[in-house]
Design a protein around this motif. Structure first.
Motif, mmCIF file in Angstrom:
data_model
loop_
_atom_site.group_PDB
_atom_site.id
_atom_site.type_symbol
_atom_site.label_atom_id
_atom_site.label_comp_id
_atom_site.label_asym_id
_atom_site.label_seq_id
_atom_site.Cartn_x
_atom_site.Cartn_y
_atom_site.Cartn_z
ATOM 1 N N GLY A 149 0.836 -1.189 0.000
ATOM 2 C CA GLY A 149 0.000 0.000 0.000
ATOM 3 C C GLY A 149 0.867 1.233 0.000
ATOM 4 N N TYR A 194 -10.034 -1.902 5.336
ATOM 5 C CA TYR A 194 -8.738 -2.294 4.794
ATOM 6 C C TYR A 194 -8.344 -3.717 5.180
ATOM 7 N N ASN A 229 -7.229 -7.241 4.965
ATOM 8 C CA ASN A 229 -6.549 -7.844 3.828
ATOM 9 C C ASN A 229 -6.728 -9.356 3.715
ATOM 10 N N TRP A 276 -15.894 1.453 3.144
ATOM 11 C CA TRP A 276 -14.576 1.318 2.513
ATOM 12 C C TRP A 276 -14.651 0.438 1.264
ATOM 13 N N LEU A 277 -15.388 -0.667 1.342
ATOM 14 C CA LEU A 277 -15.506 -1.554 0.180
ATOM 15 C C LEU A 277 -16.132 -0.833 -1.006
ATOM 16 N N ARG A 322 -15.891 2.355 -1.616
ATOM 17 C CA ARG A 322 -14.870 3.259 -2.156
ATOM 18 C C ARG A 322 -13.814 2.489 -2.942
ATOM 19 N N ARG A 323 -13.455 1.325 -2.448
ATOM 20 C CA ARG A 323 -12.410 0.530 -3.097
ATOM 21 C C ARG A 323 -12.863 -0.026 -4.424
ATOM 22 N N ARG A 367 -13.122 -6.333 -5.993
ATOM 23 C CA ARG A 367 -11.800 -6.966 -5.936
ATOM 24 C C ARG A 367 -11.628 -7.865 -7.156
#
Length: 334
Positions: A36, A160, A162, A301-302, A304-305, A308
């Protein structure tokens, strides 16, 4: 304080850095620079802790009040790091795991529980094993003596993340439809937000506390059903949680912990997994937010991300049950 954080760019390390900078500490991070971006306001040193030249470059002309090690996995590497830092840092805070305890998860543990047998001088490049964290603890203590805090971490969740246990559930529930609610919906689980873990760890440094602390959520802080309902509420999905008992799941060949993340059958092998005693940490200042807040923030957050592109994994094992297998389990639940 001048704080060196070994790691600092991914999940828990990121939480430590964010909080430490917000508190006004001077932070140095040491990592490979691949997990990151560097946090604004830190001195970022890129290198591999397994490379002696990189470690030598880190410690040259630098010293710190404290070290926070969020990345130690191999006793050999931790011992080498601690040996180089023992005269350049006042305190070493090592993020260990409840996996280091010999009787966990079959039995409840506290700070007095025995740890697994793994020496500090274990040869390098060992395959992943729970005992390695116990060896890392011994490596730190061997070089820093009583200037050590050992934080035996429980299951971390939050923005975040991981590994992807909570993200997998959020994304599955967001797709809607009938969703397996594994095992007893009322079974208690112990979870801790990485931000709360980091805040506690930094608080120990600021107060000068040392020793071992079992650091996770409170016993009975939430349940399997409560966690998944929080996921439904956070996502706003049209999802139906369908309870499926342990026997049905096991008969269908569903793998505990990985195919349905966080699910563990109610049997003696897992009896103590969610029963760790955190009373010492709580007396020292550990505070944990409601799981609903963590779930809400993780979903934000997901979003915004974005999606995957690769599967979530635990080590080399993919997380999550295949859609076809889930449908068969749900059909049996009817």
């Amino acid at each position: 304080m001048d704080i060196l954080i070994l790691g600092g760019s991914s999940f828990l390390g990121r939480a430590y850095v964010t909080d430490a900078v917000a508190r006004g500490h001077r932070v140095t991070t040491f990592n490979r620079g691949v997990s990151g971006p560097d946090h604004e306001g830190v001195e970022a040193v890129h290198g591999d802790r397994n490379a002696p030249d990189d470690l030598a470059r880190l410690v040259a002309d630098r010293s710190w009040d404290a070290v926070v090690d969020t990345s130690g996995q191999q006793p050999y590497a931790v011992a080498r790091t601690a040996r180089l830092l023992r005269d350049r840092a006042g305190h070493y805070s090592f993020v260990s795991s409840v996996h280091a305890f010999a009787e966990w998860p079959a039995k409840a543990v506290d700070e007095s529980a025995p740890t697994l047998d793994c020496p500090a001088d274990t040869p390098p490049d060992q395959p992943p094993a729970n005992a390695l964290k116990a060896g890392c603890e011994r490596a730190v203590t061997e070089h820093f003596g009583d200037r050590v805090s050992l934080l035996n971490c429980g299951l971390l969740i939050g923005p975040y993340e991981n590994v992807g246990r909570l993200p997998w559930w959020l994304e599955r529930i967001a797709r809607g439809g009938r969703v397996v609610l594994p095992g007893d919906p009322g079974r208690a689980v112990q979870l801790i937000d990485a931000r709360d873990f980091a805040a506690f760890g930094l608080g120990l440094l600021e107060s000068g506390r040392t020793g071992r602390y079992v650091t996770t959520g409170p016993t009975g802080g939430t349940t399997v059903g409560g966690l998944l309902q929080a996921c439904v509420d956070a996502t706003g999905a049209e999802a139906e949680l369908v309870p499926v008992d342990d026997d049905t799941l096991l008969a269908a060949g569903v793998q505990p912990w990985t195919e349905l993340p966080l699910w563990t059958p109610d049997n003696p092998d897992w009896a103590g997994i969610w029963q760790a005693d955190t009373s010492r940490a709580r007396a020292a200042g550990l505070r944990t937010r409601p799981v609903e807040e963590t779930v809400h923030d993780t979903w934000a957050w997901l979003r915004r991300r974005g999606p995957r592109t690769t599967p979530y994994t635990q080590g080399s094992t993919p997380l999550g049950i295949a859609a076809e297998k889930e449908e068969k389990v749900l059909a049996q639940a009817r």
